[in-house]
Enzyme design. Structure first.
Site, PDB file in Angstrom:
ATOM      1  N   TYR A 124      29.852 -52.488 -14.600  1.00  0.00           N
ATOM      2  CA  TYR A 124      29.740 -51.048 -14.382  1.00  0.00           C
ATOM      3  C   TYR A 124      28.915 -50.375 -15.469  1.00  0.00           C
ATOM      4  O   TYR A 124      28.312 -49.328 -15.244  1.00  0.00           O
ATOM      5  CB  TYR A 124      31.123 -50.394 -14.314  1.00  0.00           C
ATOM      6  CG  TYR A 124      31.923 -50.750 -13.079  1.00  0.00           C
ATOM      7  CD1 TYR A 124      31.344 -51.441 -12.022  1.00  0.00           C
ATOM      8  CD2 TYR A 124      33.255 -50.405 -12.971  1.00  0.00           C
ATOM      9  CE1 TYR A 124      32.081 -51.769 -10.896  1.00  0.00           C
ATOM     10  CE2 TYR A 124      34.004 -50.720 -11.841  1.00  0.00           C
ATOM     11  CZ  TYR A 124      33.409 -51.410 -10.808  1.00  0.00           C
ATOM     12  OH  TYR A 124      34.137 -51.736  -9.691  1.00  0.00           O
TER      13      TYR A 124
ATOM     14  N   LYS B 118      36.555 -65.669 -13.655  1.00  0.00           N
ATOM     15  CA  LYS B 118      35.833 -66.557 -12.736  1.00  0.00           C
ATOM     16  C   LYS B 118      35.070 -67.561 -13.587  1.00  0.00           C
ATOM     17  O   LYS B 118      33.843 -67.720 -13.493  1.00  0.00           O
ATOM     18  CB  LYS B 118      34.891 -65.736 -11.848  1.00  0.00           C
ATOM     19  CG  LYS B 118      34.325 -66.523 -10.652  1.00  0.00           C
ATOM     20  CD  LYS B 118      35.386 -66.991  -9.672  1.00  0.00           C
ATOM     21  CE  LYS B 118      34.726 -67.683  -8.479  1.00  0.00           C
ATOM     22  NZ  LYS B 118      35.721 -68.357  -7.610  1.00  0.00           N
TER      23      LYS B 118
ATOM     24  N   ASP C  60      39.606 -65.064  -7.209  1.00  0.00           N
ATOM     25  CA  ASP C  60      39.883 -65.249  -5.786  1.00  0.00           C
ATOM     26  C   ASP C  60      41.295 -65.777  -5.555  1.00  0.00           C
ATOM     27  O   ASP C  60      42.008 -65.332  -4.649  1.00  0.00           O
ATOM     28  CB  ASP C  60      38.839 -66.158  -5.135  1.00  0.00           C
ATOM     29  CG  ASP C  60      38.513 -67.399  -5.963  1.00  0.00           C
ATOM     30  OD1 ASP C  60      38.968 -67.492  -7.119  1.00  0.00           O
ATOM     31  OD2 ASP C  60      37.814 -68.277  -5.441  1.00  0.00           O
TER      32      ASP C  60
ATOM     33  N   ASP D 285      39.361 -53.451 -11.042  1.00  0.00           N
ATOM     34  CA  ASP D 285      39.208 -52.363 -10.081  1.00  0.00           C
ATOM     35  C   ASP D 285      39.687 -52.807  -8.702  1.00  0.00           C
ATOM     36  O   ASP D 285      40.439 -52.103  -8.012  1.00  0.00           O
ATOM     37  CB  ASP D 285      37.736 -51.947 -10.034  1.00  0.00           C
ATOM     38  CG  ASP D 285      37.507 -50.648  -9.276  1.00  0.00           C
ATOM     39  OD1 ASP D 285      38.486 -49.999  -8.868  1.00  0.00           O
ATOM     40  OD2 ASP D 285      36.338 -50.275  -9.087  1.00  0.00           O
TER      41      ASP D 285
ATOM     42  N   ASP E 134      43.708 -52.000  -6.737  1.00  0.00           N
ATOM     43  CA  ASP E 134      43.839 -51.333  -5.436  1.00  0.00           C
ATOM     44  C   ASP E 134      44.630 -52.209  -4.461  1.00  0.00           C
ATOM     45  O   ASP E 134      45.433 -51.706  -3.664  1.00  0.00           O
ATOM     46  CB  ASP E 134      42.456 -51.018  -4.855  1.00  0.00           C
ATOM     47  CG  ASP E 134      41.890 -49.712  -5.393  1.00  0.00           C
ATOM     48  OD1 ASP E 134      42.497 -49.164  -6.338  1.00  0.00           O
ATOM     49  OD2 ASP E 134      40.863 -49.245  -4.886  1.00  0.00           O
TER      50      ASP E 134
END
Length: 356
Positions: A140, A189, A221, A245, A249
């Site tokens: 970001y 990851k 994942d 992020d 959610d």
């Protein structure tokens, strides 16, 4: 005690509604303790000043003891240039406050267990974990480029982390786990990304300072899958900006509703930025349908983390529990069943205040 200064960002859509509710609750439980100053940020600031985060707004936030935020953005500003989208204001205030650690609890309230989309036997095992998300680094805040490659459009976004950025967020997670079940799950990851391999190495180094903590590692994942399969296994999850992020959610829906989850963004100075994790929901703005609980609970987090007002924070959280146990529900958490009653956002506010 002299009054503390709190910058208030009402924002867009339902933001002003839920912020108004949170301020009323704070004034009820801690009367006369705060000076609140409203500042422009987001879409409303674009309309008025041509930018999402005016310098004066950021200065007020930086000079305050804490900042309370509603929500920003909406379809109205979808077509403005990327560099002045409402969300850039949110990134800017986080960076300006040096709020590098985002604390997002995921806890299912027992009266809302039926709202959990998971199987009943999974939900009844319990959901109570915290996601510690690195907030001011990663993709970001990396370099973003749109360019021509072999005659066609191409784009790239740089995902970069430094050693000190990883160390400081890891310490936040381990210290938080010390007050809970003493389990940290680091999500990365590392099988693909170099930045994740550095992340894992540094987290392992930091873990040696906390021998009481059990450290687990999951690829992002697999972590997304495990959150659905058995969320009760998690205590504190620490991860980088983008993964956090997305996973937070997902966690909010596991807990029953995105309208129930608050968050805190903290730095070394503990000034803090506090907000609900839901969006501005312009489709229901002004209709008295917005659930104010997430923002009210964000206010409780502010009292606890920035001002060490633990008793007042507990009172707010207990009042919310009490209302939910009574069966009262705003539209986002309402299920038509015996013992529940549909109420408006303002009625929910009044019910919480009456229990304080």
């Amino acid at each position: 005690m002299s009054k503390k200064n709190v910058a208030v960002i009402p924002g867009d859509g339902i933001g002003p509604e839920v912020i108004n509710a949170a301020l009323k609750v704070i004034e009820k439980v801690a009367p006369g303790k705060f000076n609140f100053k409203s500042v422009a940020m987001g879409g409303n600031a674009i309309d008025k000043f041509g930018e999402p985060l005016p310098a004066e707004s950021l200065k007020i936030c930086q000079d305050s003891d804490a900042t309370l935020l509603g929500a920003v953005g909406g379809p109205k500003w979808d077509n403005v240039p990327p560099e002045i989208r409402p969300e850039r204001g949110l990134l800017g205030v986080r960076k300006g406050l040096e709020a590098f650690a985002n604390i997002r609890p995921a806890k299912i309230f027992k009266p809302l267990a039926s709202a959990c989309p998971l199987r009943k036997d999974i939900a009844e095992k319990g959901i109570d974990f915290i996601i510690v998300r690195e907030l001011t680094g990663g993709i970001y805040f990396g370099e973003h480029k749109l360019f021509n490659l072999n005659g066609e459009r191409a784009a790239s976004d740089l995902m970069q982390y430094t050693e000190h950025e990883i160390k400081r967020i890891a310490h936040v997670a381990f210290k938080m786990a010390m007050t809970r079940r003493k389990i940290v799950t680091s999500v990365d990851k590392a099988n693909i990304l170099t930045s994740s391999r550095l992340w894992r190495d540094i987290v392992i180094e930091v873990s040696k300072e906390y021998p009481e903590i059990k450290l687990n590692h999951l690829y992002v994942d697999n972590a997304a899958m495990q959150l659905i399969k058995d969320p009760s296994q998690f205590d504190v999850i620490v991860t980088e900006n983008t993964f956090g992020d997305i996973l937070s959610d997902e966690a909010s829906q596991i807990a029953g509703s995105i309208g129930m989850i608050p968050s805190a963004s903290l730095g070394d100075n503990n000034r803090g930025l506090y907000e609900p994790i839901h969006g501005s929901a312009p489709d229901i703005a002004g209709q008295d349908k917005a659930n104010p609980i997430a923002t009210i609970l964000a206010g409780a987090m502010m009292l606890r983390y920035s001002f060490e007002m633990y008793d007042e924070a507990n009172k707010i959280e207990n009042a919310v529990d009490n209302v939910l146990n009574s069966g009262l529900r705003t539209p986002d958490i309402y299920v038509n069943s015996e013992g529940t009653k549909l109420i408006t956002g303002s009625e929910m506010l009044n019910e919480i205040i009456s229990r304080l």
